[in-house]
Each structure stands twice: as structure tokens, then as C-alpha cells.
Design a protein around this motif. Structure first.
Motif, PDB file in Angstrom:
ATOM      1  N   GLY A  29      41.412  43.341  38.231  1.00 25.34           N
ATOM      2  CA  GLY A  29      41.237  41.908  38.486  1.00 25.34           C
ATOM      3  C   GLY A  29      40.149  41.592  39.497  1.00 25.34           C
TER       4      GLY A  29
ATOM      5  N   LYS B 233      35.732  39.650  37.670  1.00 22.73           N
ATOM      6  CA  LYS B 233      36.016  38.728  36.583  1.00 22.73           C
ATOM      7  C   LYS B 233      34.782  38.626  35.683  1.00 22.73           C
ATOM      8  CE  LYS B 233      39.490  35.813  38.917  1.00 22.73           C
ATOM      9  NZ  LYS B 233      40.271  36.950  39.314  1.00 22.73           N
TER      10      LYS B 233
ATOM     11  N   SER C  81      38.927  40.753  32.951  1.00 20.94           N
ATOM     12  CA  SER C  81      38.581  41.286  34.269  1.00 20.94           C
ATOM     13  C   SER C  81      38.661  42.806  34.252  1.00 20.94           C
ATOM     14  CB  SER C  81      39.486  40.693  35.351  1.00 20.94           C
ATOM     15  OG  SER C  81      40.819  41.019  35.078  1.00 20.94           O
TER      16      SER C  81
ATOM     17  N   ASN D 205      35.350  34.504  32.754  1.00 20.44           N
ATOM     18  CA  ASN D 205      36.263  33.721  33.577  1.00 20.44           C
ATOM     19  C   ASN D 205      36.560  32.357  32.951  1.00 20.44           C
ATOM     20  OD1 ASN D 205      37.893  33.157  35.737  1.00 20.44           O
ATOM     21  ND2 ASN D 205      36.227  32.668  37.147  1.00 20.44           N
TER      22      ASN D 205
ATOM     23  N   ASP E 140      41.738  39.605  28.119  1.00 15.16           N
ATOM     24  CA  ASP E 140      43.028  39.530  28.806  1.00 15.16           C
ATOM     25  C   ASP E 140      43.763  38.250  28.432  1.00 15.16           C
ATOM     26  OD1 ASP E 140      42.258  41.821  30.187  1.00 15.16           O
ATOM     27  OD2 ASP E 140      41.350  40.654  31.807  1.00 15.16           O
TER      28      ASP E 140
END
Ligand SMILES: Nc1ncnc2c1ncn2[C@@H]1O[C@H](COP(=O)(O)OP(=O)(O)OP(=O)(O)O)[C@@H](O)[C@H]1O
Ligand SMILES: [Mg+2]
Length: 231
Positions: A28, A31, A24, A34, A70
Motif C-alpha cells: 500500500g 499507489k 498499490s 489511485n 485491487d
């Protein structure tokens, strides 16, 4: 298929294995990826399609270790990209990038641009020069070696970018809309170059495209929507 042990028990036929990949941006809010799950076999030709902003370039950048996820796991050519300390080596040995905008360096000659990936190797200056000229010849541009890129047409520049992507004989070519900025005839020349490589050299080819007819040249189409794979 085999999704049990991640990492140390990788399916040997897969050159790319991605599980639950997330990325992201803006703290955040965006995204970009995802939860991507994707397996690509060695020597496979896959096209990645999906609307603008769906995460295609982000995904390609992750595979080429130009960006870090991430969450999730990503293994490429048997290397766990989250834990290896040798990302530069990985990139120069395994990956050939052809970008959305063929980003050649304008104040270097065509030949020097093609030599860039070889700086990571221990080839001598003469060996780099010879190899660059050989690949420029392969894309039909040996006579432009000493020219600067701004004097070339869009199609010629994209062919230089392809020579640069190939010069270290990568096992995987990542092409982000390689024909996006070209007219259809020039685009066809580029596509032929890439698909020949896949057929003759068994290179794994992962190509992002908006064009259905380009996507259909691949063995498999992967559709991305909102940072997820659809099919
Ligand atoms: N460095 C960044 N910083 C912030 N947001 C980003 C960054 N890179 C990508 N994004 C956002 O992530 C999302 C996915 O972008 P990405 O470039 O992967 O899309 P794409 O599918 O390649 O689109 P296109 O077809 O237009 O090239 C978009 O919403 C984009 O704005
Ligand atoms: Mg993109």
C-alpha cells in the motif's frame, strides 16, 4: 454519460470502461493507480501521457489483463476482467501488446517470435508459419524471418514486436512507448505503421508516450499524474 449500472449495462460504443481502478504495491505504500476513471471508444486512438512513475504502464497492463487491480471495475471488449476465467483467451483474441522494451525472445528466430501469440489458437504449425510470414512481410521484414532478434537493429526489432502484436488481428493495440528506444526516423516508421492500422482497420489504439508530437497524433490525450487522470 451512462455510469449507472456497471457491467451488464455497458455503453456499446466503449471498448474500454474503467471505474475507480486502484492498484498499490509494497503493502500500500506505492499507489500506482489511485482511482482511474476512463472510457475509450471502439476504434479510437488515445495517447496516454504523464511523468515517469505516474502509472501509465500499470494502467496499460491492467487493460491488457497482465495485472490485476485491487479495487474498481474494468471492462474491455465487453469482458469483465475481474470475473472472467478466460484471461489467456481474452488476451490472445483481443489484445496486441507492443512493450516499452520490445521483449523478443532472443533464442527464437524472428518468425518464431511472431508465432508466439498463435499458440493460444487452434491454428496448425503450417498456418502459424504462413501467418507469421505474412505479418513480417507487412512490416517489411520477410527477409529476416530466420534471423535471431539480437542480430537486428532496434527499429527492426520493434517492427517484429509489432508483427507479433498484430498476428492474431487484435481489436485493441496497447503500445507502451513503442518509439522510446528508437531514433526519430525509425520511430516515425513505427508510428506510421500503428496509425495506418488504426485508420485502415479501425483498431483501437492506446499508446503511452513521453513525446508531445507523438501524443498529438492521437485523437485524444489522456494525462496521468500520481495514478489519476487529469483532464
Ligand atoms: N511490480 C511493481 N512493484 C512495485 N512497484 C511498482 C511495480 N510496478 C510499478 N511500480 C511502481 O508504480 C508506480 C507506477 O509505475 P509505472 O510503471 O506504471 O509508471 P510509468 O508511468 O509507466 O513510468 P515510466 O514513464 O517511467 O515508464 C511507480 O512508482 C513504480 O515504481
Ligand atoms: Mg512505463
Amino acid at each position: 454519460m451512462n455510469n449507472g449500472n456497471q457491467g451488464d449495462n455497458m455503453n456499446r460504443d466503449n471498448v474500454i470502461e474503467i471505474q475507480g481502478l486502484k492498484k498499490s504495491y509494497d503493502g500500500g505504500k506505492i499507489k500506482a493507480l489511485n482511482g482511474i476513471d476512463l472510457e475509450i471508444k471502439k476504434g479510437e486512438f488515445v495517447s496516454i501521457m504523464g511523468p515517469s512513475g505516474s502509472g501509465k504502464s500499470t494502467l496499460l497492463n491492467m487493460i491488457g489483463a497482465l495485472d490485476v487491480a485491487d479495487e474498481g471495475t474494468i471492462e474491455v471488449a465487453g469482458i469483465d476482467l475481474r470475473s472472467t476465467a478466460k484471461l489467456n483467451e481474452f488476451r490472445s483474441q483481443e489484445i496486441g501488446f507492443v512493450f516499452q522494451m520490445h521483449n523478443l525472445i532472443p533464442n527464437l528466430t524472428v518468425r518464431e517470435n511472431v508465432e508466439i501469440p498463435m499458440y493460444e489458437t487452434d491454428l496448425s504449425t503450417n498456418q502459424m508459419r504462413e501467418r507469421a510470414l505474412k505479418f513480417l512481410k507487412a512490416v517489411g521484414l520477410e527477409d529476416k524471418a530466420d534471423q535471431i532478434p539480437t542480430k537486428l537493429s532496434g527499429g527492426q526489432r520493434q517492427r517484429v514486436a509489432i508483427a507479433r502484436a498484430l498476428v492474431n488481428r487484435p481489436s485493441i493495440i496497447l503500445a507502451d512507448e513503442p518509439t522510446g528506444s528508437l531514433d526519430s526516423k525509425t520511430g516515425d516508421v513505427i508510428l506510421k505503421l500503428l496509425s495506418d492500422l488504426h485508420e485502415k482497420e479501425n483498431v483501437t489504439l492506446v499508446m503511452v508516450t513521453h513525446e508531445p508530437y507523438v501524443g498529438n497524433m492521437a485523437e485524444r490525450i489522456v494525462n496521468v499524474l500520481d495514478g489519476k487522470i487529469q483532464n
